[in-house]
Design an enzyme around this catalytic site. Structure first.
Site, short mmCIF file in Angstrom:
data_model
loop_
_atom_site.label_atom_id
_atom_site.label_comp_id
_atom_site.label_asym_id
_atom_site.label_seq_id
_atom_site.Cartn_x
_atom_site.Cartn_y
_atom_site.Cartn_z
N HIS A 136 -28.32 49.15 73.67
CA HIS A 136 -28.08 49.94 74.88
C HIS A 136 -26.70 49.61 75.45
O HIS A 136 -26.08 48.61 75.08
CB HIS A 136 -29.15 49.64 75.93
CG HIS A 136 -29.19 48.21 76.38
ND1 HIS A 136 -29.86 47.23 75.67
CD2 HIS A 136 -28.63 47.57 77.45
CE1 HIS A 136 -29.72 46.07 76.29
NE2 HIS A 136 -28.96 46.26 77.37
N GLN A 177 -24.95 46.51 73.46
CA GLN A 177 -25.56 45.19 73.32
C GLN A 177 -27.06 45.28 73.08
O GLN A 177 -27.68 46.34 73.19
CB GLN A 177 -25.30 44.36 74.57
CG GLN A 177 -25.82 44.99 75.85
CD GLN A 177 -25.36 44.22 77.09
OE1 GLN A 177 -26.16 43.53 77.73
NE2 GLN A 177 -24.07 44.33 77.43
N GLU A 209 -35.14 43.87 80.59
CA GLU A 209 -34.55 44.28 81.85
C GLU A 209 -34.93 45.71 82.20
O GLU A 209 -35.33 46.49 81.33
CB GLU A 209 -33.02 44.11 81.83
CG GLU A 209 -32.32 44.93 80.79
CD GLU A 209 -30.84 44.56 80.65
OE1 GLU A 209 -30.51 43.36 80.75
OE2 GLU A 209 -30.03 45.48 80.43
N ARG A 257 -23.72 41.29 71.29
CA ARG A 257 -22.92 42.50 71.42
C ARG A 257 -22.79 43.22 70.09
O ARG A 257 -22.64 42.59 69.04
CB ARG A 257 -21.55 42.16 72.00
CG ARG A 257 -21.65 41.66 73.43
CD ARG A 257 -20.33 41.15 74.00
NE ARG A 257 -20.51 40.73 75.39
CZ ARG A 257 -20.95 39.54 75.76
NH1 ARG A 257 -21.25 38.64 74.84
NH2 ARG A 257 -21.10 39.24 77.04
N HIS A 296 -30.79 42.51 73.33
CA HIS A 296 -31.34 41.24 73.77
C HIS A 296 -32.44 40.79 72.81
O HIS A 296 -33.18 41.61 72.27
CB HIS A 296 -31.91 41.35 75.18
CG HIS A 296 -30.92 41.85 76.19
ND1 HIS A 296 -29.70 41.25 76.36
CD2 HIS A 296 -30.97 42.89 77.05
CE1 HIS A 296 -29.03 41.91 77.31
NE2 HIS A 296 -29.77 42.90 77.73
#
Length: 398
Positions: free
Chosen positions: A255, A96, A133, A274, A98
């Site tokens: 990642h 996936q 993240e 995804r 972001h």
């Protein structure tokens, strides 16, 4: 300072044992993937200040300046800007990426304008926020993170000895890196799955036979047979974190987490696009807009010394700051005590031993945290901590 009651998310990829082992509870036999600590509306933490349980989000909304502090309130509005988790991967998560904040804002606005329901399976953007993240390993932790150098990815594909993969390897060797990575990833994910599945299966058998650096991809294929994401995963760095090491994942970096237990912190968003290793929707045109097609270093982070015994994981982001304290036994005295300053909202999580929190706030003078238990500390409170134990601190960048 308040003890938190935190929900566990039962995603299919979750470990059945890791979170129960941390908490000291009996496994249910069902996957327990993530322990959420925060105010995300999808699964908020709860606390009780004497008037019955309420969500952390409701508590913050009732008095945002006192709970968040003026600086965090001005920067992020009347909400907790981060979400803390314990993540337990028993099998590989989806490959996936972001979006950046601007990509999330435009993507969310576009889907809202087109009337795509928030719960639609083909919806890409659940909110208008970015989702950087950071994951810190509590056990040995395997993951994929960022594109390898194109020539290294070509060598990995060539080593499988499969004719159908030779054109991908040639592209990676003969074209500029960014252009080649874009073309190969698009070709793999855009191919007819039924047509490509036999090639993926042959690649999986070859990886099983070759072992060594191919072992992670054989393991991925056992969980996702025939998935083009097995081949796409070979474009990325494979990383094994030792306990205490971390990865920071910014916008556009592909990642996937493969196995292990870790503490994860992120901006308070649910935006995931995804790329593979999933039966869920893959939006290739949107991926091409979001993915950063450039080789990067995997960027393993180790904690840096901070004030008062704090160990800080550096990350170029304002919404969150993750650190830890490794506390020695204090033999019944305050010799080993550490002071955590006030100034912003905090969630404190114990992952080892026993940590005692003390504050001068009259309604919550002392809390004892054992592994997997956490506390919320509003911006105005200073906390003193003693061990022996390990305590993670989640707050905003100051």
């Amino acid at each position: 300072m308040d003890s938190l009651d935190n929900p566990i998310r039962p995603y299919a990829w979750g470990s059945t044992t890791a979170i129960p082992a941390l908490l000291g509870t009996v496994p249910t036999g069902e996957p327990q993937a993530e322990l959420w600590m925060g105010a995300h509306p999808g699964a908020p933490s709860r606390l009780n200040r004497g008037a019955g349980p309420r969500t952390l989000g409701e508590t913050i909304t009732a008095d945002p300046e006192s709970e968040l502090g003026p600086r965090a309130l001005a920067a992020f509005g009347p909400r907790l800007p981060f979400l803390l988790k314990v993540l337990a991967a028993g099998s590989p998560l989806s490959l996936q990426v972001h979006p950046s904040r601007s990509q999330a804002q435009s993507g969310f606005a576009d889907e809202e304008r087109r009337g795509v329901p928030l719960d639609a399976p083909h919806r890409n953007y659940k909110d208008a926020n970015h989702k950087p993240e950071l994951i810190c390993a509590l056990t040995p932790f395997e993951g994929l993170c960022g594109f390898r150098p194109a020539a290294r990815a070509a060598a990995l594909l060539e080593g499988l000895g499969i004719d159908e993969l030779k054109p991908y390897a040639l592209t990676l060797r003969s074209r500029p890196a960014g252009e080649a990575l874009r073309e190969v990833l698009t070709g793999l994910l855009g191919a007819d799955r039924t047509t490509l599945a036999p090639t993926v299966d042959r690649a999986a058998r070859a990886a099983e036979r070759l072992g060594g650096e191919y072992t992670p991809y054989a393991a991925i294929a056992r969980h996702h047979p025939g998935d083009p994401g097995v081949l796409a995963a070979m474009l990325l760095h494979h990383v094994t974190l030792r306990p205490g090491e971390a990865l920071y994942l910014g916008a556009g970096v592909p990642h996937a987490y493969l196995s292990g237990l870790g503490v994860e912190i992120m901006a308070n968003s649910d935006n995931v696009l995804r790329c593979g290793l999933t039966p869920k929707h893959v939006d290739i045109p949107e991926l091409l807009r979001v993915v950063r097609f450039e080789p990067t270093d995997a960027g393993v982070l180790r904690p840096e010394p901070g004030p008062g015994g704090e160990e800080v994981y550096p990350a170029p982001i304002d919404e969150f700051r993750l650190s830890r304290y490794v506390l020695e036994a204090d033999a019944g005295t305050d010799t080993g005590a550490r002071t955590i300053p006030a100034g912003g909202p905090q969630i404190l999580l114990c992952t080892h031993g026993t940590v005692i929190l003390r504050t001068d706030a009259p309604q919550s003078a002392e809390l004892t945290l054992r592994p997997g238990r956490s506390a919320y500390v509003p911006a105005s409170e200073t906390v003193t901590i003693t061990g022996p134990g390990t305590l993670f601190r989640a707050t905003v960048a100051q």
